[in-house]
Design a protein around this motif. Structure first.
Motif, PDB file in Angstrom:
ATOM      1  N   GLY A   1      40.576  23.250  55.846  1.00 31.50           N
ATOM      2  CA  GLY A   1      39.873  23.975  56.901  1.00 31.50           C
ATOM      3  C   GLY A   1      40.542  23.815  58.244  1.00 31.50           C
ATOM      4  O   GLY A   1      41.653  23.298  58.359  1.00 31.50           O
ATOM      5  N   PRO A   2      39.862  24.251  59.323  1.00 32.92           N
ATOM      6  CA  PRO A   2      40.470  24.217  60.652  1.00 32.92           C
ATOM      7  C   PRO A   2      40.522  22.795  61.208  1.00 32.92           C
ATOM      8  O   PRO A   2      39.896  21.891  60.667  1.00 32.92           O
ATOM      9  CB  PRO A   2      39.530  25.091  61.487  1.00 32.92           C
ATOM     10  CG  PRO A   2      38.210  24.978  60.817  1.00 32.92           C
ATOM     11  CD  PRO A   2      38.490  24.801  59.352  1.00 32.92           C
ATOM     12  N   GLY A   3      41.252  22.605  62.292  1.00 32.43           N
ATOM     13  CA  GLY A   3      41.273  21.299  62.937  1.00 32.43           C
ATOM     14  C   GLY A   3      42.678  20.850  63.275  1.00 32.43           C
ATOM     15  O   GLY A   3      43.674  21.432  62.833  1.00 32.43           O
ATOM     16  N   ILE A   4      42.745  19.780  64.087  1.00 32.34           N
ATOM     17  CA  ILE A   4      44.015  19.268  64.558  1.00 32.34           C
ATOM     18  C   ILE A   4      44.808  18.665  63.404  1.00 32.34           C
ATOM     19  O   ILE A   4      44.280  17.850  62.635  1.00 32.34           O
ATOM     20  CB  ILE A   4      43.760  18.216  65.656  1.00 32.34           C
ATOM     21  CG1 ILE A   4      43.191  18.901  66.898  1.00 32.34           C
ATOM     22  CG2 ILE A   4      45.021  17.439  65.990  1.00 32.34           C
ATOM     23  CD1 ILE A   4      42.612  17.954  67.921  1.00 32.34           C
ATOM     24  N   LEU A   5      46.092  19.077  63.297  1.00 30.39           N
ATOM     25  CA  LEU A   5      47.009  18.581  62.275  1.00 30.39           C
ATOM     26  C   LEU A   5      46.410  18.662  60.865  1.00 30.39           C
ATOM     27  O   LEU A   5      46.671  17.812  60.006  1.00 30.39           O
ATOM     28  CB  LEU A   5      47.444  17.140  62.594  1.00 30.39           C
ATOM     29  CG  LEU A   5      48.448  17.032  63.760  1.00 30.39           C
ATOM     30  CD1 LEU A   5      48.796  15.585  64.048  1.00 30.39           C
ATOM     31  CD2 LEU A   5      49.709  17.827  63.448  1.00 30.39           C
ATOM     32  N   ARG A   6      45.673  19.756  60.647  1.00 37.75           N
ATOM     33  CA  ARG A   6      45.093  19.993  59.327  1.00 37.75           C
ATOM     34  C   ARG A   6      46.210  20.230  58.313  1.00 37.75           C
ATOM     35  O   ARG A   6      47.350  20.504  58.683  1.00 37.75           O
ATOM     36  CB  ARG A   6      44.190  21.211  59.377  1.00 37.75           C
ATOM     37  CG  ARG A   6      44.977  22.480  59.599  1.00 37.75           C
ATOM     38  CD  ARG A   6      44.122  23.586  60.168  1.00 37.75           C
ATOM     39  NE  ARG A   6      44.846  24.842  60.231  1.00 37.75           N
ATOM     40  CZ  ARG A   6      45.799  25.127  61.096  1.00 37.75           C
ATOM     41  NH1 ARG A   6      46.148  24.274  62.027  1.00 37.75           N
ATOM     42  NH2 ARG A   6      46.416  26.293  61.043  1.00 37.75           N
TER      43      ARG A   6
END
Lengths: 236, 364, 345
Positions: free
Chosen positions: A167-172
């Motif tokens: 899913g979305p997010g930092i350094l996914r």
């Protein structure tokens, strides 16, 4: 008209960035690289506008085209609407596509960028993927960076990241299908050809220079291009 | 210096910034170096401003560092950009909000190039179709994340708990603002305030009570220079650029630096550390350096968010003196804790730069 | 109409082109009305102290021209043109105050405006107190004032900047304004005369010493006055805390970037078509060049005719010119208008 000049004109950035130069010097006046390096963007553009194959070939093989930091400060000033920064980008692309980049100390560094940044783009979908990149290579990052590296996942989690997560997010974790699309884009648009050319030219050069060449970062040639500086690049 | 002259210029460079329904694309540098800022941006936009901001899980880097490192050909970069547009179209959004300034420059450059050379756009559309089967619509609006915060600076001011004022003297803090080169040097009309006197951060600082410091090397690049930093042999250029700025600003005694680019705050922070180690010189008072912030860190701090939620613990130059000047309350003991109070140890102290920790250990 | 009837011409703009052509047309026996929107005649030249290359006072020319127009020309000051129409074989000129005038021909001598240096943001005009224009410097000399910085200091170092608003597509003007270079050399000399110990630098791209005695002036500036010439266009000016300015150029002849602190910067402003030239020219559907000045019928041989029969042009409304060239041009317009009027039946 010179052949190399014609090749430059095939690059849309060159078409955008080059009209004709009146040698006023406002670009060099404001250029960060001209302050510290033995470099003069006005002279570079003036040389290119001679359209002379010998001069341009010499440029493509020299350190000169690798000093620019692509900050585009020059674009704000040129009274003819030229952009030395874009001209430099076109020269750098041509230099790599022709294999000339390995003839200069700064040009040879492209292998580093290709393997490290290029590797991260294709393998992870990020230009930077810094777990494990510590102060041994980048000492100036300092003791806080050491702490960050020691606690890489934990600090990221603390600051709201989704490290390697779905899913979305930092350094996914960027989905495999997305990375496949990126790889296909590289193949279709000449990105892969560029990457391969960088490797092939570097390997040939390493042989000439009698430096061991291998994959990855842990070989003589790679370490040499990363850190070697002939100390002759600065102004007196 | 005559502020009226600047105001006249700012009036000329107004920019259309979308006011909702944002498609957020992340920054490679910030995700690695300043992740707290991206988390804070989304938090402010959603929770304080009540806006819709969406992140597509399949979006990637725009290849900016690779493009400006000259390993990525221009057609490749444009097609990757086109793919980002396609994801945006697929998700039903029209307003692109890049987190990175280089990205913002690239998206703007690509649209400008396609406008002048429609055959290039046609070629890229074909490449994208061949490689991915995707199609895209051109974004209706492209605004950098700092433009969004700028647009809503008054709303943030009304909700803020603190101001950019020294609580002991009652005077506005002296703030150096640094604009990422690719924000408005390439297309001045696409940056709030233009290239020479950008207003995007000045507007925030003024609205939040601070006083802007102008100094001779304000417009100078911080020195990232892409390949000039990535490759060790070139790094002298990078540190020299930042040093030039510090030397120029120090007489103005700024309390803080705010920047709107991903790389710049990292460089302006880390190069102060490196300069202190190499030359023994520090800028700012008492050997502590001048703390460097992102605009999200500042907005979040003034809204009363915990500095360690904002990510200020990853700065090398101590932020505590600035927090104390404003009167922000924080718990020093929690600075380096992980989630659920996990003990993550502490960074060592630098040899020259004085950090809050070394002050703390000195007093013990 | 009776061929013996006196013909009339309205001349718009009482700068030196308007005054010279009015006086000469009147001396040929025509009825001349000279309209000036300001409250004084003399245009830009009335604001100059001394003129290149002779260093004679501008007032000499203005006084002479004033005398010439005193008796035979109907001068109206504070008279701005609102509308020009052609009807029943004559021109009907309506002023903003409602006055209606009629004539057989109209001569536009509406001239130029100086480039607004705020358009060159990186030079800091209007933001940094010690950035002034060539016109402002001239006013200091004309008013007999001493040359001082904004803090009342005598400047130790002055930078004169060439090509401000000229040869610059970013500023909107690709063309060269002709007379700024020699103005810079003249003002450099004048600054040295006023403040002999000051260092004076001219920052230029090319030195256009095209006229008679111009090269002599350049040599004198270097030899007698020690003015220094740096071949590098100003890229940026920044302000120090004490109000002095940092100039950033490249010394192109040495291929090195150059930074220099100066106490005062003088911007040599280029010429643009004046508001009057633009609005009246548009109203009359005249042809304009890409440089936004009016295009006469033929650049070489029909310099004073326009697309509209009976509408003529003189002076800098067709492009930047020196005073010498403007006076010659005005006299050429006189011949053209005179012939036209005499051939009207």
């Amino acid at each position: 008209m010179g052949k190399l000049f014609d090749k430059l004109k095939e690059d849309v950035r060159f078409v955008e960035g080059f009209t004709a130069c009146i040698n006023c010097g406002t670009c060099t006046a404001i250029c960060a690289a001209a302050e510290f390096y033995n470099y003069d963007p006005r002279l570079l553009v003036d040389t290119v506008q001679t359209q002379n194959d010998d001069y341009i070939e010499a440029l493509l093989k020299s350190n000169t085209i690798w000093y620019c930091g692509e900050c585009m400060s020059c674009k704000t000033r040129c009274p003819r609407g030229n952009v030395p920064g874009l001209i430099v980008m076109a020269l750098r692309s041509l230099s790599q596509d022709l294999g000339y980049f390995v003839e200069s100390e700064k040009g040879r560094q492209q292998l580093f960028i290709k393997r490290v940044i290029g590797g991260w783009i294709l393998n992870f979908g990020y230009c930077l993927y810094l777990e494990g990149i510590g102060t041994d290579m980048y000492a100036e990052q300092g003791p806080v960076w050491d702490w960050r590296q020691k606690n890489w996942s934990d600090v990221l989690a603390r600051l709201g990241a989704n490290y390697k997560g779905e899913g979305p997010g930092i350094l996914r974790k960027i989905p495999a299908e997305a990375l496949d699309e990126i790889r296909r884009i590289f193949e279709v648009t000449g990105g892969k050809v560029r990457f391969d050319k960088i490797e092939e030219s570097s390997e040939k050069k390493a042989k000439e220079m009698n430096l061991k060449f291998g994959d990855g970062t842990d070989n003589e040639y790679f370490q040499h291009i990363f850190s070697y500086d002939n100390q002759n690049h600065n102004k007196e | 210096m005559n502020i009226e002259g600047k105001k006249a210029i700012w009036k000329d460079y107004q920019k259309d910034i979308a006011d909702d329904s944002y498609f957020y694309v992340r920054s490679c540098v910030r995700q690695n170096f300043l992740p707290g800022s991206e988390t804070t941006f989304i938090r402010i936009v959603r929770e304080e401003l009540g806006k819709d901001i969406y992140e597509h899980p399949c979006h990637t880097t725009c290849t900016g560092i690779g493009y400006h490192g000259d390993i990525v050909p221009v057609d490749t970069m444009m097609t990757v950009v086109a793919r980002q547009f396609a994801l945006m179209t697929e998700a039903g959004y029209e307003n692109l909000v890049p987190s990175c300034i280089t990205s913002f420059g690239i998206y703007t450059e690509v649209l400008d190039t396609w406008h002048h050379f429609p055959e290039v756009e046609a070629r890229v559309r074909e490449y994208l179709r061949m490689a991915t089967g995707r199609e895209f619509k051109i974004p209706a609006n492209i605004a950098h994340a700092s433009d969004i915060i700028y647009k809503f600076r008054k709303e943030i001011a009304t909700k803020a708990m603190y101001k950019l004022i020294n609580k002991n003297t009652g005077k506005p803090l002296k703030v150096v603002e640094h604009i990422g080169c690719h924000y408005s040097k390439m297309f001045p009309e696409k940056g709030v305030g233009g290239a020479e006197y950008p207003y995007v951060l000045v507007g925030m600082i003024e609205e939040w009570g601070g006083e802007v410091v102008d100094y001779p090397e304000r417009r100078h690049c911080c020195g990232f220079g892409f390949r000039q930093y990535l490759v060790q042999a070139n790094r002298g250029f990078s540190i020299s650029c930042s040093r030039k700025k510090f030397e120029s600003m120090q007489d103005y005694e700024p309390d803080m630096i705010i920047t709107n680019c991903p790389g710049c705050p990292m460089f302006l922070d880390k190069w102060q550390y490196a300069i202190s180690e190499l030359e023994g010189k520090t800028y700012g008072k008492d050997g502590m350096g001048i703390p460097v912030f992102t605009y999200e860190e500042v907005a979040g701090m003034l809204l009363g968010y915990d500095p360690w939620d904002l990510g200020m613990q990853v700065h090398q130059v101590a932020v505590e003196p600035l927090l104390d000047k404003i009167g922000v309350s924080y718990d020093a003991s929690r600075k380096y804790l992980g989630i659920n109070n996990k003990n993550l140890g502490q960074p060592k102290s630098p040899n020259v730069l004085v950090t809050a920790k070394s002050l703390l250990s000195e007093s013990l | 109409m009776n061929t013996q009837k006196t013909k009339s011409v309205i001349v718009i703009g009482a700068g030196i082109a308007g005054m010279e052509s009015s006086a000469q047309l009147a001396s040929f026996g025509h009825q001349v009305t000279l309209l000036e929107k300001e409250k004084v005649v003399g245009g830009h030249v009335a604001n100059w102290e001394r003129l290149f290359p002779t260093m004679k006072p501008a007032s000499e020319i203005i006084d002479l021209l004033k005398t010439d127009i005193m008796n035979n020309v109907n001068v109206q000051l504070d008279a701005e043109v609102f509308k020009i129409e052609f009807s029943n074989q004559e021109f009907i000129v309506t002023l903003t105050d409602g006055q209606i005038l009629k004539s057989d021909a109209v001569l536009l001598a509406t001239g130029y405006d100086l480039f607004d240096p705020r358009g060159k943001e990186e030079y800091g005009y209007g933001i940094y107190d010690n950035v002034i224009t060539s016109a402002e410097l001239e006013a200091v000399f004309k008013n007999g004032k001493e040359l001082k910085t904004s803090t009342g200091k005598t400047p130790k170092r002055v930078g004169i900047i060439h090509c401000v608003g000229s040869r610059d597509i970013k500023a909107g003007n690709q063309y060269c304004s002709n007379v700024c270079c020699i103005t810079g050399v003249k003002q450099a000399i004048e600054i040295k005369e006023a403040v002999p110990d000051a260092e004076v630098f001219c920052f230029y791209m090319d030195l256009r010493m095209f006229g008679r005695y111009f090269e002599d002036m350049y040599l004198k500036a270097q030899e007698k006055y020690g003015v220094q010439f740096v071949r590098g266009r100003l890229s940026e000016a920044c302000e120090n805390q004490d109000g002095s300015l940092i100039i950033k150029v490249e010394d192109t002849l040495a291929s090195k970037p150059l930074k220099m602190t100066v106490d005062l910067i003088v911007l040599l402003l280029g010429f643009e078509a004046s508001k009057g030239t633009t609005s009246l020219g548009k109203m009359l559907h005249l042809n304009f060049g890409d440089d936004r000045f009016i295009s006469p019928t033929n650049e070489h041989l029909l310099r004073h005719n326009t697309k509209m029969e009976g509408i003529f042009v003189a002076g800098t409304c067709t492009g930047p010119k020196s005073i010498i060239a403007t006076i010659s041009d005005a006299r050429g317009a006189v011949i053209t208008v005179n012939n036209y009027l005499n051939n009207l039946n």
